[in-house]
Design a protein around this motif. Structure first.
Motif, PDB file in Angstrom:
ATOM      1  N   SER A 198       0.814  -1.227   0.000  1.00 40.79           N
ATOM      2  CA  SER A 198       0.000   0.000   0.000  1.00 40.79           C
ATOM      3  C   SER A 198       0.843   1.271   0.000  1.00 40.79           C
ATOM      4  O   SER A 198       0.337   2.353  -0.280  1.00 40.79           O
ATOM      5  N   LYS A 199       2.139   1.158   0.300  1.00 45.24           N
ATOM      6  CA  LYS A 199       3.027   2.320   0.165  1.00 45.24           C
ATOM      7  C   LYS A 199       3.189   2.735  -1.290  1.00 45.24           C
ATOM      8  O   LYS A 199       3.585   3.858  -1.584  1.00 45.24           O
ATOM      9  N   GLN A 243      10.241   0.698 -11.099  1.00 45.48           N
ATOM     10  CA  GLN A 243       9.953   2.120 -10.950  1.00 45.48           C
ATOM     11  C   GLN A 243      11.280   2.882 -10.856  1.00 45.48           C
ATOM     12  O   GLN A 243      12.269   2.353 -10.362  1.00 45.48           O
ATOM     13  N   PRO A 244      11.291   4.165 -11.293  1.00 44.49           N
ATOM     14  CA  PRO A 244      12.544   4.940 -11.220  1.00 44.49           C
ATOM     15  C   PRO A 244      13.070   5.082  -9.790  1.00 44.49           C
ATOM     16  O   PRO A 244      14.272   5.267  -9.603  1.00 44.49           O
ATOM     17  N   ILE A 245      12.194   4.985  -8.799  1.00 39.51           N
ATOM     18  CA  ILE A 245      12.648   5.140  -7.405  1.00 39.51           C
ATOM     19  C   ILE A 245      13.192   3.847  -6.811  1.00 39.51           C
ATOM     20  O   ILE A 245      13.580   3.808  -5.649  1.00 39.51           O
ATOM     21  N   ILE A 261      19.672   5.891   2.400  1.00 36.09           N
ATOM     22  CA  ILE A 261      19.850   7.150   3.141  1.00 36.09           C
ATOM     23  C   ILE A 261      18.928   8.250   2.624  1.00 36.09           C
ATOM     24  O   ILE A 261      18.192   8.842   3.412  1.00 36.09           O
ATOM     25  N   PRO A 262      18.908   8.552   1.320  1.00 37.65           N
ATOM     26  CA  PRO A 262      17.920   9.554   0.888  1.00 37.65           C
ATOM     27  C   PRO A 262      16.478   9.139   1.189  1.00 37.65           C
ATOM     28  O   PRO A 262      15.651   9.983   1.548  1.00 37.65           O
ATOM     29  N   LEU A 263      16.170   7.849   1.080  1.00 31.92           N
ATOM     30  CA  LEU A 263      14.805   7.410   1.417  1.00 31.92           C
ATOM     31  C   LEU A 263      14.484   7.710   2.879  1.00 31.92           C
ATOM     32  O   LEU A 263      13.336   7.937   3.234  1.00 31.92           O
ATOM     33  N   ILE A 293       7.767   6.465   0.798  1.00 29.27           N
ATOM     34  CA  ILE A 293       8.107   5.332  -0.080  1.00 29.27           C
ATOM     35  C   ILE A 293       9.278   4.504   0.444  1.00 29.27           C
ATOM     36  O   ILE A 293       9.693   3.534  -0.192  1.00 29.27           O
ATOM     37  N   CYS A 294       9.800   4.850   1.614  1.00 31.21           N
ATOM     38  CA  CYS A 294      10.928   4.067   2.146  1.00 31.21           C
ATOM     39  C   CYS A 294      10.439   2.679   2.569  1.00 31.21           C
ATOM     40  O   CYS A 294       9.509   2.556   3.368  1.00 31.21           O
TER      41      CYS A 294
END
Lengths: 372, 372
Positions: free
Chosen positions: A111-112, A229-231, B83-85, B231-232
């Motif tokens: 769900s995130k 996904q790009p992330i 780390i950025p997440l 989104i982490c």
């Protein structure tokens, strides 16, 4: 030294011969003067170990050329996010079959990243003492999934806590689905023969049927490598991991080596066909005992009982502590059930020999006679 | 059996006494009848191992109560995204000091999540043969970072490929920065005393100075636990990991146990103060030899040379293969340099004794005399 019979749900027992070899090779692997733990992952020695491990796994599970085998990190819990990060590009939702604690955790984490559509659910089955926990009826599964642009359908093939296991019900429907099938096989991988070609992704943490905690095995259909996904973090992107032979980041080298020793051991025993037969034999010993007893009870519907994790309760719960204590005196350990189910749980993965299960059964009979 | 001197950049040599103990305990940990690899991570036995390991690490690095110590997975390469997440919520950019291959990889991965501002860069220093590779001048670093809403400033404290190491230059500026300092200390953690209170995050893969590949140590200031992006992945979210005592997912239990044995060994030697002194002694042996020779050359500016990874070239590159082959005959292995630098590289982390470095130096002198 006296080894115990270890019924832990995971990390779990390993074959004694694997541990003996690991101990013997710890300071000096095959005369090279260093431990596998000390080898550069790029060294010819380690690359040899790695490639044999991967090849043995492919042979054991009969993985077709259409699928990549990846060694990753983070376990099945990490994969709950890593899979949507890898497969959700171009989609907004995926379908989930919820049969217990682990599959529920998977749909919740999803769900995130998108909308989790729970298409089948066995409710709070563990608490439904009359019917027992069960696998829901899959007959109309395709009708609930198809035509709705699902990124994939996810299920957990064996629930270690509830003790329910699919028996090919969903695998047999795979060709009727219009989306890839994704299965968490952490707790029963290599314990039954399955048709890998029917799956988009099969994945599992190693710490039950494969080896030490810290390595995650992912089997992914090659056409699904283009859906990240790009992330998605590069270190967890299936395509990046595949393109770099599972060495984009330093892999958990020693855990993979131990997994390789387990694969060698399993091949020598007779492979997954042997494991499947043994698993059924071992499970039958315990379930037959339980079903012929009025003292022990298994809270799972017969057809859906896990061959890997056998939950059972005593007729008198006040005897739980005594049961565990006397079992431990006999070298039978890690039998306490998960707090959400109560009672006992015997996890009997590939490395648990029939002899260990028979020792548990003998103790259970004696205990019943003693207290009943 | 004859153990080699292993100069691998990572996974790397481990103390022999640690391997001996691991081998001795492989089948039966302290009379419990099972391997650490087979223990449930929730069992009292394993929890004891885990808690002692974490406490010993905190003691070694003098970690204050303001900081959490987490055991995670994915290595430093995984952390480039993790780390950025975890730290970018409410920010759009972060600042980066690029001193080599690893820090460049970090800033590049960051670009998936925000704008990477490279505030200092040593260019393609490895190729600048005249000046040598170097650490850029940090004097005006705060001016380039402050007032620009940076989520954090990242640097890599030791570059294993280029062989350049900071010597506290940035740590000493930390209090002048208006954002947290984040450092990749994978390759020199526990080799010098540092002031943890000055860092927002310190992190490193274990496979150089700590233990086997597959465990990542993260030291994070508690107020930074609230900055994760939605989104982490939960398994990689610092707060979730901290709240669950590094057991939200099953940790890499055996790798952590080996790390714990290394910490015990290091404490017995005299801790990080001892390691810092030894590291300087060992590095001096090699750099002095190189600087007093016209045959060997180190492509790094003297003040910025790594105490962990000593890159050097031979005056005649056609002798590289012979050097490596004769070294291997003497039990000196894994000396080939990274392909981007060429020549040789001797990685001399904490577990490499002075004796091993002296053996390498003796061989280097003999080789020079033989061919010069």
């Amino acid at each position: 030294m006296s080894r115990v019979w270890n019924f832990s749900a995971g990390p779990a027992a390993l074959p004694e011969s694997v541990l003996q070899r690991a101990a013997a090779e710890m300071l000096d692997w095959q005369g090279k003067g260093l431990s596998v733990m000390e080898m550069s992952h790029r060294s010819p020695e380690y690359m040899g170990i790695f490639e044999k491990t991967r090849a043995d796994f492919r042979a054991l599970l009969n993985v077709p050329d259409s699928h990549e085998v990846l060694f990753m990190q983070g376990g099945a819990v990490g994969m709950n996010a890593i899979i949507p990060l890898n497969l959700l590009q171009g989609f907004e939702q995926a379908a989930f079959v919820n049969t217990g604690a682990w599959s529920k955790k998977t749909s919740k984490e999803f769900s995130k990243y998108g909308t989790a559509r729970v298409v089948l659910d066995n409710g709070n089955a563990a608490a439904d003492a009359a019917a027992g926990a069960y696998v829901p009826d899959c007959a109309h599964l395709a009708d609930r999934v198809n035509g709705q642009s699902m990124a994939y359908l996810h299920f957990c093939d064996n629930e270690t806590i509830g003790g329910v296991e699919f028996n090919g019900q969903i695998e047999n429907l795979a060709n009727a689905l219009d989306c890839p099938l994704v299965a968490d096989v952490s707790s029963n991988i290599l314990s039954r023969q399955l048709d890998v070609s029917r799956y988009g992704v099969l994945y599992g943490g190693a710490q039950k049927n494969v080896g030490p905690a810290g390595v995650t095995i992912v089997v992914v259909r090659k056409d699904l490598l283009e859906r990240a996904q790009p992330i998605c973090p590069s270190a967890f992107e299936f395509k990046t991991v595949a393109d770099n032979g599972s060495m984009y980041n330093t892999p958990p080298t020693y855990s993979i080596y131990i997994a390789g020793l387990v694969f060698e051991w399993l091949l020598a025993q007779g492979g997954v066909a042997w494991a499947e037969q043994q698993s059924q034999l071992k499970a039958d010993v315990l379930y037959n005992l339980i079903d012929h007893s009025s003292f022990y009870h298994c809270p799972v519907r017969k057809a859906d009982r896990s061959r890997m994790n056998v939950p059972f309760t005593l007729a008198d719960e006040s005897l739980n502590a005594m049961f565990l204590s006397k079992a431990a005196e006999r070298g039978l350990v890690q039998l306490k059930g998960h707090k959400s189910v109560g009672g006992m749980r015997a996890s009997i993965y590939n490395a648990m020999p029939l002899e260990g299960v028979q020792a548990l059964a003998a103790f259970m009979r004696e205990f019943e006679q003693e207290v009943a």
